[in-house]
Design a protein around this motif. Structure first.
Motif, PDB file in Angstrom:
ATOM      1  N   UNK A 196      -5.761  17.225 -31.340  1.00  0.00           N
ATOM      2  CA  UNK A 196      -4.604  17.699 -30.586  1.00  0.00           C
ATOM      3  C   UNK A 196      -3.857  16.569 -29.874  1.00  0.00           C
ATOM      4  N   UNK A 197      -4.534  15.415 -29.707  1.00  0.00           N
ATOM      5  CA  UNK A 197      -3.898  14.261 -29.069  1.00  0.00           C
ATOM      6  C   UNK A 197      -3.264  13.309 -30.072  1.00  0.00           C
ATOM      7  N   UNK A 198      -3.307  13.669 -31.339  1.00  0.00           N
ATOM      8  CA  UNK A 198      -2.691  12.841 -32.366  1.00  0.00           C
ATOM      9  C   UNK A 198      -3.569  11.732 -32.901  1.00  0.00           C
ATOM     10  N   UNK A 199      -4.846  11.746 -32.543  1.00  0.00           N
ATOM     11  CA  UNK A 199      -5.770  10.738 -33.065  1.00  0.00           C
ATOM     12  C   UNK A 199      -6.270  11.147 -34.444  1.00  0.00           C
ATOM     13  N   UNK A 200      -6.308  10.195 -35.361  1.00  0.00           N
ATOM     14  CA  UNK A 200      -6.792  10.505 -36.695  1.00  0.00           C
ATOM     15  C   UNK A 200      -8.311  10.585 -36.672  1.00  0.00           C
ATOM     16  N   UNK A 201      -8.851  11.701 -37.110  1.00  0.00           N
ATOM     17  CA  UNK A 201     -10.301  11.878 -37.184  1.00  0.00           C
ATOM     18  C   UNK A 201     -10.801  11.598 -38.599  1.00  0.00           C
ATOM     19  N   UNK A 202     -10.033  12.057 -39.581  1.00  0.00           N
ATOM     20  CA  UNK A 202     -10.377  11.851 -40.990  1.00  0.00           C
ATOM     21  C   UNK A 202      -9.114  11.460 -41.732  1.00  0.00           C
ATOM     22  N   UNK A 203      -9.186  10.404 -42.508  1.00  0.00           N
ATOM     23  CA  UNK A 203      -8.042  10.009 -43.324  1.00  0.00           C
ATOM     24  C   UNK A 203      -8.444  10.007 -44.788  1.00  0.00           C
ATOM     25  N   UNK A 204      -7.450  10.102 -45.657  1.00  0.00           N
ATOM     26  CA  UNK A 204      -7.764  10.088 -47.086  1.00  0.00           C
ATOM     27  C   UNK A 204      -6.525   9.719 -47.885  1.00  0.00           C
ATOM     28  N   UNK A 205      -6.792   9.259 -49.092  1.00  0.00           N
ATOM     29  CA  UNK A 205      -5.709   9.180 -50.074  1.00  0.00           C
ATOM     30  C   UNK A 205      -6.242   9.748 -51.381  1.00  0.00           C
ATOM     31  N   UNK A 206      -5.335  10.345 -52.141  1.00  0.00           N
ATOM     32  CA  UNK A 206      -5.724  10.976 -53.401  1.00  0.00           C
ATOM     33  C   UNK A 206      -4.673  10.693 -54.461  1.00  0.00           C
ATOM     34  N   UNK A 207      -5.142  10.623 -55.693  1.00  0.00           N
ATOM     35  CA  UNK A 207      -4.245  10.454 -56.833  1.00  0.00           C
ATOM     36  C   UNK A 207      -4.360  11.641 -57.768  1.00  0.00           C
ATOM     37  N   UNK A 208      -3.234  12.061 -58.306  1.00  0.00           N
ATOM     38  CA  UNK A 208      -3.230  13.198 -59.217  1.00  0.00           C
ATOM     39  C   UNK A 208      -2.346  12.943 -60.418  1.00  0.00           C
ATOM     40  N   UNK A 209      -2.582  13.682 -61.484  1.00  0.00           N
ATOM     41  CA  UNK A 209      -1.812  13.536 -62.719  1.00  0.00           C
ATOM     42  C   UNK A 209      -1.225  14.887 -63.111  1.00  0.00           C
TER      43      UNK A 209
END
Length: 238
Positions: A95-108
């Motif tokens: 709720x404070x805008x802190x990133x708890x989990x980040x990710x990147x994904x690729x799709x086709x």
């Protein structure tokens, strides 16, 4: 950018009261799917041509735990899109805008009539808003290489059940991760996960986990068929 809000409930946490890996990925998948649904021009073309996007890989970084009862923002943003594939960040913020989990994904993009990769016209690609790439994480390669000289531990086979299957009629992306977690050594703690999807597992398929324990503390679970064909490779890092 597209955002959904989720409150973490009992079905989302493990015995320690924190958001499980599977639930976190389900949040991410929901957000990404709703974002794709919101692109009217893309959806119209997809329906007319019977095309969808399949996930090819994902990296997940666990910055801080997410606890039972918390309300989080799940935010997704496409940062690169070509006529046959694309990449996006999907992050979970408190709720404070802190990133708890980040990710990147690729799709086709996949033609469902022929079940093979396809290209999408430039005007359809251009209709999707492109955001800046998230800079708060280290991007690892999407391909996971198995150790050449290491002998894996072959673990008991796992059967793809009905509750593993999603709307595309193959195993849901988060289920691979949940099954792979069961193959890790007791008390193994990880902070980064990579998964490379190779062959979509379907109902009734038998997956044989091969576990590679590397000298640097990395654990790799390779979900394979009896003939050695790979369904998915999943890497866990401390």
């Amino acid at each position: 950018m597209y955002k959904i809000v989720r409150q973490v409930g009992n079905s989302h946490v493990g015995a320690d009261g924190t958001l499980t890996l599977g639930a976190a990925v389900d949040f991410m998948q929901d957000c990404s799917g709703f974002q794709l649904d919101s692109e009217a021009q893309v959806q119209e073309y997809f329906k007319a041509q019977n095309i969808t996007m399949f996930l090819v890989s994902r990296q997940i970084n666990l910055h801080e735990p997410v606890y039972y009862g918390e309300t989080v923002d799940v935010v997704t943003a496409v940062y690169q899109l070509k006529n046959s594939y694309g990449f996006r960040n999907t992050n979970i913020y408190d709720k404070d805008g802190n990133v708890r989990i980040s990710s990147y994904a690729g799709g086709a993009f996949i033609d469902l009539n022929q079940m093979k990769a396809t290209a999408v016209p430039a005007e359809i690609v251009a209709a999707v808003p492109i955001d800046e790439k998230f800079q708060g994480m280290t991007y690892l390669p999407r391909k996971i290489r198995l150790p050449k000289d290491a002998e894996p531990m072959v673990l008991p086979e796992q059967t793809v059940c009905r509750y593993h299957i999603d709307i595309n009629r193959h195993m849901n992306n988060s289920k691979y991760l949940q099954l792979a977690e069961e193959c890790l050594p007791d008390d193994y703690k990880y902070s980064t996960v990579r998964i490379e999807y190779r062959t979509a597992a379907k109902y009734g398929d038998i997956m044989i986990p091969h576990r590679y324990s590397c000298d640097d503390g990395i654990e790799i679970i390779s979900m394979q068929a009896a003939d050695g064909d790979v369904f998915a490779n999943i890497e866990f890092r401390c």
